[in-house]
Design a protein around this motif. Sequence first.
Motif, mmCIF file in Angstrom:
data_model
loop_
_atom_site.group_PDB
_atom_site.id
_atom_site.type_symbol
_atom_site.label_atom_id
_atom_site.label_comp_id
_atom_site.label_asym_id
_atom_site.label_seq_id
_atom_site.Cartn_x
_atom_site.Cartn_y
_atom_site.Cartn_z
ATOM 1 N N SER A 1 0.454 10.284 -7.432
ATOM 2 C CA SER A 1 -0.336 11.046 -6.471
ATOM 3 C C SER A 1 -1.740 11.323 -7.003
ATOM 4 O O SER A 1 -2.501 12.049 -6.387
ATOM 5 N N SER B 1 0.830 -1.204 0.000
ATOM 6 C CA SER B 1 0.000 0.000 0.000
ATOM 7 C C SER B 1 0.863 1.251 0.000
ATOM 8 O O SER B 1 0.600 2.205 -0.738
ATOM 9 N N MET C 1 -6.224 1.902 1.130
ATOM 10 C CA MET C 1 -5.259 1.265 2.009
ATOM 11 C C MET C 1 -5.917 0.379 3.054
ATOM 12 O O MET C 1 -5.436 -0.711 3.345
ATOM 13 N N SER D 1 -0.652 7.030 9.063
ATOM 14 C CA SER D 1 -1.343 6.969 7.783
ATOM 15 C C SER D 1 -2.265 5.766 7.720
ATOM 16 O O SER D 1 -3.414 5.869 7.276
ATOM 17 N N HIS E 1 -9.188 10.850 3.080
ATOM 18 C CA HIS E 1 -7.920 10.128 3.029
ATOM 19 C C HIS E 1 -6.765 11.099 2.986
ATOM 20 O O HIS E 1 -6.738 12.027 2.180
ATOM 21 N N ASN F 1 -2.959 11.975 2.096
ATOM 22 C CA ASN F 1 -2.026 11.501 1.071
ATOM 23 C C ASN F 1 -0.879 10.779 1.769
ATOM 24 O O ASN F 1 -0.028 11.381 2.410
ATOM 25 N N MET F 2 -0.878 9.477 1.619
ATOM 26 C CA MET F 2 0.089 8.693 2.377
ATOM 27 C C MET F 2 1.525 9.014 1.998
ATOM 28 O O MET F 2 2.394 9.106 2.853
ATOM 29 N N ASN G 1 -6.319 6.108 7.346
ATOM 30 C CA ASN G 1 -7.049 5.487 6.250
ATOM 31 C C ASN G 1 -8.024 4.422 6.745
ATOM 32 O O ASN G 1 -8.921 4.022 6.013
ATOM 33 N N HIS H 1 -5.023 5.868 -6.330
ATOM 34 C CA HIS H 1 -4.759 5.420 -4.957
ATOM 35 C C HIS H 1 -5.566 4.177 -4.643
ATOM 36 O O HIS H 1 -6.775 4.151 -4.822
ATOM 37 N N ARG H 2 -4.884 3.201 -4.133
ATOM 38 C CA ARG H 2 -5.627 2.040 -3.652
ATOM 39 C C ARG H 2 -6.226 2.380 -2.300
ATOM 40 O O ARG H 2 -5.709 3.226 -1.567
ATOM 41 N N ASN I 1 0.835 3.962 -3.061
ATOM 42 C CA ASN I 1 0.523 5.372 -2.839
ATOM 43 C C ASN I 1 1.710 6.272 -3.141
ATOM 44 O O ASN I 1 1.539 7.474 -3.313
#
Lengths: 203, 203
Positions: free
Chosen positions: A189, A181, A197, B181, B194, B196-197, B185, A194-195, A185
């Motif tokens: 961006s 994950s 998470m 993070s 979410h 932004n990781m 999430n 985005h998966r 990510n």
Amino acid sequence: MSETTRSRIVDAAETLFYAHGLRSVGVDAIAAQAGVTKRTLYYHFESKDALIAAYLEARDASTRSRYRDWLGNDDRPLPDRIESMFAALASHAGQPKWRGCGFTRAAVELAGQPGHPAVLMAADHKQRFEAWLAEELERGGVEAPQALARQIMVLLEGAIALMLVHRDVSYAQAAGEAAASLVANGISSAPALHRNMATRAVG
Amino acid sequence: MSETTRSRIVDAAETLFYAHGLRSVGVDAIAAQAGVTKRTLYYHFESKDALIAAYLEARDASTRSRYRDWLGNDDRPLPDRIESMFAALASHAGQPKWRGCGFTRAAVELAGQPGHPAVLMAADHKQRFEAWLAEELERGGVEAPQALARQIMVLLEGAIALMLVHRDVSYAQAAGEAAASLVANGISSAPALHRNMATRAVG
DNA sequence: GTCTATACACAGATAGAC
DNA sequence: GTCTATCTGTGTATAGAC
């Protein structure tokens, strides 16, 4: 031949040090396992510490190449490759003779002697490993390869430690999902890519 | 008093076992540190293994309460509390006498003896810790508290191991950012919430 | 280069007096 | 309950012959 005798001793040291730890294994046992006497062992190695150093040096290359194989070199998406690496680790850790990371274990056993050569070798090994990971991540198009490599190192290290404590390989799976994950990510961006998470992490 | 003598011995064992490891420390040293003779030590403890068990038992409660303090009990957002916990760990690990997790180190030192009582105690401690984490996450509204607790355990464990190897507390920061993070999430699945990781992870 | 034999320190654990 | 003194095994390392 001197070389084969020496290498037999190193092989014996690898087997016994990894199986039982540094302090639990005496030079007697290593000499016996190698089929030589103590005197011969001390002809080839100045001290037990020198033997420990030879043990770790032998493990350095083999360990890194093993992880190289696990990560693979194909054109699959990087998150999948990372997750495969953790899956391979889980499989490896399930073997009965598996006892965690020899370097970390050496550093832990010698935690009371921070300047010990084996501790320095362990730190070097981990640093080289982390640098290799960062290279691979950079080649895979990750935005912040060094920061991400560090987080994956933490996940690898933690999974190994907890698998050793609990004898439960599922920790590697949990770690692999988290790592994948993080990598996913870190590649793009764009929100659409985005998966989720939480979904992946729970898997 | 018998109780104070016994507790002095346990205190000495805690100090020395944690500082130098289980096998490096002999009962002679522990007795000397406690200000008693070996014979007195063996009056209060059946064997060195019993002393090791007492050492780990003494650490169990104190370790868990320490992390409880670090996580805090306020009404801040859960991701921030988790990150604070890792920050406190980093600060703690920066102290000169810090030597990692006593339980993990015991399990590592005794990796060659999987049935050893100390190994079982270490596994129990980790399991209780993970269960406590899962409870806290559930109270914080996390969707999959158990899976997330396991991933945070991996991050804690890995950070501790690498801080011990490298003597670099920044691993706890990297782990804390990853953990925060994951938690963020895991609280809400609404895309707008979410974080932004990658941004957080690099921080 | 490899052997037998041994030096020397220290480990965990105990005997028996007080 | 605590002590002095000791037993026994094992640890790393070495002496000296072959």
